[in-house]
Motif scaffolding. Sequence first.
Motif, PDB file in Angstrom:
ATOM      1  N   ARG A  59      43.076  32.209  43.905  1.00 24.80           N
ATOM      2  CA  ARG A  59      43.544  32.203  42.519  1.00 24.80           C
ATOM      3  C   ARG A  59      43.346  30.826  41.911  1.00 24.80           C
ATOM      4  O   ARG A  59      42.890  30.688  40.769  1.00 24.80           O
ATOM      5  CB  ARG A  59      45.010  32.609  42.457  1.00 24.80           C
ATOM      6  N   ASP A  73      42.869  37.840  34.073  1.00 19.58           N
ATOM      7  CA  ASP A  73      43.006  38.905  35.068  1.00 19.58           C
ATOM      8  C   ASP A  73      41.662  39.576  35.353  1.00 19.58           C
ATOM      9  O   ASP A  73      41.622  40.746  35.740  1.00 19.58           O
ATOM     10  CB  ASP A  73      44.010  39.940  34.581  1.00 19.58           C
ATOM     11  N   GLY A  74      40.578  38.865  35.124  1.00 22.71           N
ATOM     12  CA  GLY A  74      39.269  39.436  35.393  1.00 22.71           C
ATOM     13  C   GLY A  74      38.897  40.535  34.425  1.00 22.71           C
ATOM     14  O   GLY A  74      38.048  41.371  34.725  1.00 22.71           O
ATOM     15  N   GLU A  75      39.514  40.504  33.223  1.00 24.33           N
ATOM     16  CA  GLU A  75      39.268  41.605  32.294  1.00 24.33           C
ATOM     17  C   GLU A  75      38.046  41.350  31.407  1.00 24.33           C
ATOM     18  O   GLU A  75      37.670  42.207  30.610  1.00 24.33           O
ATOM     19  CB  GLU A  75      40.501  41.831  31.415  1.00 24.33           C
ATOM     20  N   GLU A  90      36.245  44.467  36.791  1.00 29.25           N
ATOM     21  CA  GLU A  90      36.862  45.715  37.251  1.00 29.25           C
ATOM     22  C   GLU A  90      35.932  46.499  38.185  1.00 29.25           C
ATOM     23  O   GLU A  90      36.331  46.955  39.236  1.00 29.25           O
ATOM     24  CB  GLU A  90      37.214  46.569  36.023  1.00 29.25           C
ATOM     25  N   TYR A 133      40.878  36.919  46.292  1.00 26.23           N
ATOM     26  CA  TYR A 133      41.586  36.998  45.016  1.00 26.23           C
ATOM     27  C   TYR A 133      40.988  38.082  44.123  1.00 26.23           C
ATOM     28  O   TYR A 133      41.709  38.874  43.512  1.00 26.23           O
ATOM     29  CB  TYR A 133      41.558  35.641  44.318  1.00 26.23           C
ATOM     30  N   THR A 136      42.169  41.514  44.666  1.00 27.59           N
ATOM     31  CA  THR A 136      43.451  41.925  44.100  1.00 27.59           C
ATOM     32  C   THR A 136      43.326  42.300  42.634  1.00 27.59           C
ATOM     33  O   THR A 136      44.206  42.946  42.076  1.00 27.59           O
ATOM     34  CB  THR A 136      44.476  40.781  44.220  1.00 27.59           C
ATOM     35  N   LEU A 137      42.218  41.874  41.984  1.00 27.49           N
ATOM     36  CA  LEU A 137      42.048  42.122  40.551  1.00 27.49           C
ATOM     37  C   LEU A 137      41.377  43.445  40.243  1.00 27.49           C
ATOM     38  O   LEU A 137      41.529  43.990  39.156  1.00 27.49           O
ATOM     39  CB  LEU A 137      41.210  41.010  39.911  1.00 27.49           C
ATOM     40  N   THR A 138      40.559  43.936  41.169  1.00 31.32           N
ATOM     41  CA  THR A 138      39.642  45.022  40.791  1.00 31.32           C
ATOM     42  C   THR A 138      39.726  46.196  41.720  1.00 31.32           C
ATOM     43  O   THR A 138      40.313  46.133  42.808  1.00 31.32           O
ATOM     44  CB  THR A 138      38.174  44.520  40.824  1.00 31.32           C
TER      45      THR A 138
END
Lengths: 329, 477
Positions: A59, A73-75, A90, A133, A136-138
């Motif tokens: 992170r 948040d990787g968006e 995603e 990390y 955990t986002l996708t």
Amino acid sequence: MGRLGVAAPRPRPSRQWRLPALAVVVAAGVALLTGGSTSAAPAEDLARQADADLVAEGRALYRTSCVSCHGVDGEGQQTPDGDLRGPSLEQAGPAGAYYQLTTGRMPIGNPNDLPQRKEPAFSPDEIEALLAYVDTLTEGPAVPDVDAEAGDVSRGGELYRLNCQSCHSATGAGGALSYGQAAPPLGPATPTQIGAAVRSGPNPMPRFGPDILSDEELNDIIAYVEYLDQPDDRGGLALGRLGPIPEGFMIWVGGLGVLLVAAFWMGHRRTDAQWVDPVPVDDDPGTRGADAGGNAPLARADDRTTAPGDAGARAGPPDDHAEPPEETP
Amino acid sequence: MAGDRLVTRRVARWMDTRLGSAKFARTALGKVFPDHWSFLIGEIALYSFIVLLLTGVYLTFFFDPSIDEVVYDGSYAPLRGVEMTRAYASSLDISFDVRAGLVMRQIHHWAALLFLAAMVVHLMRVFFTGAFRRPRELNWIIGVTLLILSIFNGFAGYSLLDDQLSGTGLRIAYSITLSIPLAGTWLASLLFGGEFPGPDIINRLYVIHILLLPALIIVLLTAHLGLVVRHKHTQFGGRGRTERNVVGEPVWPRFAFKSIGLLLLTAAVLSALGGLVQINPVWLYGPFEPANVSAASQPDWYMAWLDGALRVFPPWEIRAFGYTIPNPFFPAVLLAGITFMLLYLWPFLEAKFTSDVVEHHLLDRPRNRPVRTSMGAATLAFYVVLSLSASTDVVAVTFGTSVNGVLVSFRIACLVVPPIVALTTYRLCRELQLRDEDAGLAPPERPRIRWELLRIWEWPRRRKQAKLAAARTATVD
């Protein structure tokens, strides 16, 4: 499970698959330990603790290097004009992150450029943390466990020709896509990078999930791509394996070019002949005879064609030989 | 006579009394050949054709033009177990299992490329020196026909192997045939024996490639050379050289040895290329499957102009009289048709526009015919740009630019480069002429172009006047 298939990125692998193989063995071992059953509870706890440390490190790295384009948040992020600044993570998953990071394509200097292969900016440990990390986002695919040696080259060739060569070319030399996009040459890619790219579909490349290409088929393709890097090359110099265009240049320069030089050398002789103009056609050849350097013209063509008893041997217009001048009265 | 001590002389005499060969040999060996290196270019083409024939015969022993499906089980591991046609499998066998097969295949392919390259340069030599003028128009026509036949034969040859790349080429050929208005669909199914890929095409290409076109080429080549003998060779101007003689060296011995040397050199260069430089590695391309196509597929260089034209031509499609004229028709059929029609007609067009209808045996220096030279150079530039356009994707990848940008650049270059080349060439010709004048050489006699020929609305009146004039002279007589 995401970080487990990670092999240390190698600068330019020799033809050995020791590291990936090692990674696969380790992965298999850890998979046995962690995914085995609920009975292995203490080991699972340990792994979770290690994971948590790794994710925290990832992170931190993400916040310094990736967040400006891919969002908190990787968006994904857009520029104020609505252009894409960085895509959402995603769909990419750890496989996409692995491909982009180990090939040095990310982080990228200018988001408008096509990502290029270069030295990775992060160390293998850092990459592992980042993958943990990103995981955990996708929801995206994990880094696949690949084994090039288990693949069947000839089946891989068929799959490669069906799925890959329309962009990467039959010889893996890469190819152009529309509007500045390009399919990179496959020579430098490691087996895991190929697998990660196939599963995640980086940049313009489509994703091939396990429902389209099974894990065995992925291994087959990887085996063939690895083969293409150093194919059983008969016939000499390969000219970049770019097809007939370099062959055309070769024949014009190395073939006809050489022969033209040779012909020039063979046909060349010192010449004392000066350029003179064509004799006007209505000129009487008899009057030009004197100044024609000893090669007087012969009689007119129409005289000769009508000459009797010539047996046709000399019927054609200009004569072969420059014969001695005729006596003109 | 029979008691001659020399066996060779006895044999020669025996032959001569039966064949009359001595007279023929004396004429042939005494034939005068003018001395200029550029006259050897056509011979390079001739000798690569001989290499083509020899290597081609070797390859026919091992090639099987059948589209029966087999499972490959040869020595090339990465294709073992793959289903393919017998044609492709036998190409692999030639490449990996037949003794000297690969080197023969490679020499054959290099020789085909060289044959066409030498033909094109020979054509340029003949064009720029005006060697096509009367009485050689017929030989010019034969030469252009030879070029067309050779292009077709080259295409048929590399399509035979039934690999991925050649299948892609055949598919393009099929689409081009389809695009011909009215007749296209009929022609395509006639040639391919039905829908693409068709069951008959490989067999037919084989007959065309090894029998039909080579026979035609040999017949026309014989006529081509026969006419050179009949017309005598052209020569450049020089001391003692006129329109009515030929100054040079007799065939025997110097010219003959020079020519044999060139034959050996051509064969040597082709063998070196065949042994050292890979060409058309069909084993990497894989067997042809209609569903597959590879990036960066290109044809051999002599077809590249056609591929380039297909690439750069804008996506226009016209509907006329209830029929659609498909897009490939314009760049592939119309352009090729106009190209070769103009080539065929050039001697007659030039004679018409310059009113130069007398016989010529002396060659022009290109600078002394600036209009012809600049038009030829512009045409060449056009086709070079088109040929390079066939590599738009390779150029885009190599230089990291957008393939669309490269395509548009080539499209513009097709229109811009030829006029620039024409003007530059014209000016260059004039400069060289002026330099000749300064050096004290007489200005050349230059036929004037009769521009009034272009005013077609005056043609009926001019014809009437000509008729009247003819009638007047008839009554006077």
